[in-house]
Scaffold this active site. Structure first.
Site, PDB file in Angstrom:
ATOM      1  N   ASP A 287      -4.129  -5.165   5.960  1.00  0.00           N
ATOM      2  CA  ASP A 287      -4.517  -6.071   4.883  1.00  0.00           C
ATOM      3  C   ASP A 287      -3.439  -7.135   4.702  1.00  0.00           C
ATOM      4  O   ASP A 287      -2.242  -6.831   4.631  1.00  0.00           O
ATOM      5  CB  ASP A 287      -4.719  -5.282   3.587  1.00  0.00           C
ATOM      6  CG  ASP A 287      -5.557  -6.034   2.567  1.00  0.00           C
ATOM      7  OD1 ASP A 287      -6.031  -7.138   2.874  1.00  0.00           O
ATOM      8  OD2 ASP A 287      -5.745  -5.510   1.458  1.00  0.00           O
TER       9      ASP A 287
ATOM     10  N   SER B  28       0.859  -1.174   0.000  1.00  0.00           N
ATOM     11  CA  SER B  28       0.000   0.000   0.000  1.00  0.00           C
ATOM     12  C   SER B  28       0.901   1.231   0.000  1.00  0.00           C
ATOM     13  O   SER B  28       1.825   1.306  -0.814  1.00  0.00           O
ATOM     14  CB  SER B  28      -0.944  -0.027   1.206  1.00  0.00           C
ATOM     15  OG  SER B  28      -1.813   1.077   1.187  1.00  0.00           O
TER      16      SER B  28
ATOM     17  N   HIS C 259      -2.570  -1.411  -3.211  1.00  0.00           N
ATOM     18  CA  HIS C 259      -3.626  -0.426  -2.970  1.00  0.00           C
ATOM     19  C   HIS C 259      -3.233   0.859  -3.697  1.00  0.00           C
ATOM     20  O   HIS C 259      -2.182   1.442  -3.409  1.00  0.00           O
ATOM     21  CB  HIS C 259      -3.758  -0.124  -1.475  1.00  0.00           C
ATOM     22  CG  HIS C 259      -4.269  -1.268  -0.664  1.00  0.00           C
ATOM     23  ND1 HIS C 259      -4.464  -1.190   0.697  1.00  0.00           N
ATOM     24  CD2 HIS C 259      -4.637  -2.527  -1.008  1.00  0.00           C
ATOM     25  CE1 HIS C 259      -4.917  -2.346   1.154  1.00  0.00           C
ATOM     26  NE2 HIS C 259      -5.020  -3.169   0.131  1.00  0.00           N
TER      27      HIS C 259
END
Length: 350
Positions: free
Chosen positions: A280, A160, A187
């Site tokens: 995540d 991310s 992400h």
């Protein structure tokens, strides 16, 4: 406690010390500043009421603090969240799920919290000097893999905030010809996918490819998982787009990518979790490890934000931690050892 400009702030009120501590840790992981953390008496005795964007209130017995609620109503117009579940033990799946329920409640009041790399930050990666003479060579014990053949082994790269820089460095430090394929779950704002695809891998042997229906992942591929819809594999290992979005608040869901790819490849599917906010990957990584897969994480001080790899490491399922350069060297070493072992087994059976 003072917050950084532009960041939302939270106030935490609890008469349970452990709950305050875990709420503080979790909200910090989501990029929030904590402007107050204490019990009701401390808040009521505070000389100047803290200017929080949101208040988290969790009490052992609300009846013990009847004055608290009037005090809040008189001094703030910020949202107040009551009755949060007690935080489980960190490092457990229950804790990760608790964090995500908390994040959902926070985002309902404060909006989207996860910070993502900007297009400008990704474009800046194009200024990195290309690797030419300094490119690593394929070790002699690893036979060069044909890019025309489907990969027997897959490594999922999850990231991310800060991920594009880390993953680019990782790929730049790999020699050509490794007998693996990569699936990259990043992400990112869907508008920046083309920028990421163009910039990342510009100077590497491994260049990004968008996922395509019916395509099997080949040696040397770096397949970028799209943001909008969930992707999985059919029985033959071919990529398949679903009509539904990724589960959870962010796309692609790294947890779901691990589950979908791991379900087909089993012990031949591994994962590296790079820089990023949130947690995540922390639910699915232990499940992937149960297949016999390797789970690695980026070392905290080399991350733009270490929350995501730290969350995976806290589950106890990661077996190696390093900078992007160290992760690349460890991958080459691991493949070389596997090739040596296979060669020895062939000689022994001959």
């Amino acid at each position: 406690m003072t917050g950084q400009p532009g960041r939302a702030t939270v106030g935490i009120v609890s008469d349970i010390v452990l709950q305050r501590h875990r709420l503080h840790e979790a909200t910090s992981r989501f990029g929030l500043d904590v402007c107050f953390s204490g019990d009701p008496d401390r808040l009521q005795g505070y000389p100047e009421f803290p200017a929080a964007s949101l208040w988290l209130i969790t009490l052992e017995d609300e009846a013990d603090h009847p004055v608290l609620f009037d005090h809040l109503l008189e001094n703030t117009q910020a949202p107040v969240l009551f009755g949060l579940d007690p935080a489980p033990k960190p490092g457990t799946t229950d804790y990760v799920r608790w964090e995500r329920r908390l994040l959902d409640k926070l985002e309902q009041s404060l909006g989207h919290l996860e910070k993502l790399d900007s297009a400008a930050a990704i474009e800046e990666l194009a200024n990195d000097q290309p690797r030419t003479a300094g490119s690593p060579a394929l070790p002699r014990w690893i036979p060069p893999a044909s890019a025309d053949l489907p990969a027997a082994e897959i490594w999922i790269l999850g990231a991310s905030l800060g991920g594009p820089a880390a993953v680019k460095t990782f790929l730049d430090n790999l020699p050509p010809g490794l007998p693996v394929g990569f699936v990259y779950a990043q992400h990112i704002d869907s508008n920046f996918t083309e920028v990421l695809t163009r910039v990342l891998g510009r100077h590497a042997h491994y260049q990004l490819k968008p996922a395509e229906n019916g395509y099997r992942i080949h040696n040397g591929d770096v397949i970028l998982m799209p943001v909008e819809h969930e992707w999985t594999l059919d029985d033959s290992g071919a990529l398949q787009q679903r009509d539904t979005p990724w589960p959870g608040p962010y796309g692609p869901s790294i947890d779901q990518v691990l589950l979908n790819i791991g379900d087909h490849y089993g012990a031949n599917c591994h994962a590296i979790v790079f820089s990023g906010m949130g947690n995540d990957g922390a639910i699915a990584a232990p499940l992937l490890k149960a297949y016999g897969s390797r789970i690695w994480v980026q070392e905290s001080t080399s991350c733009g934000n270490s929350s995501m790899p730290d969350s995976v490491a806290a589950t106890g399922c990661s077996v190696f931690c390093g900078t992007p350069e160290q992760l690349a060297r460890e991958l080459v070493k691991t493949i070389e050892e596997s090739c040596l072992l296979k060669g020895r087994q062939k000689r022994d059976s001959a």
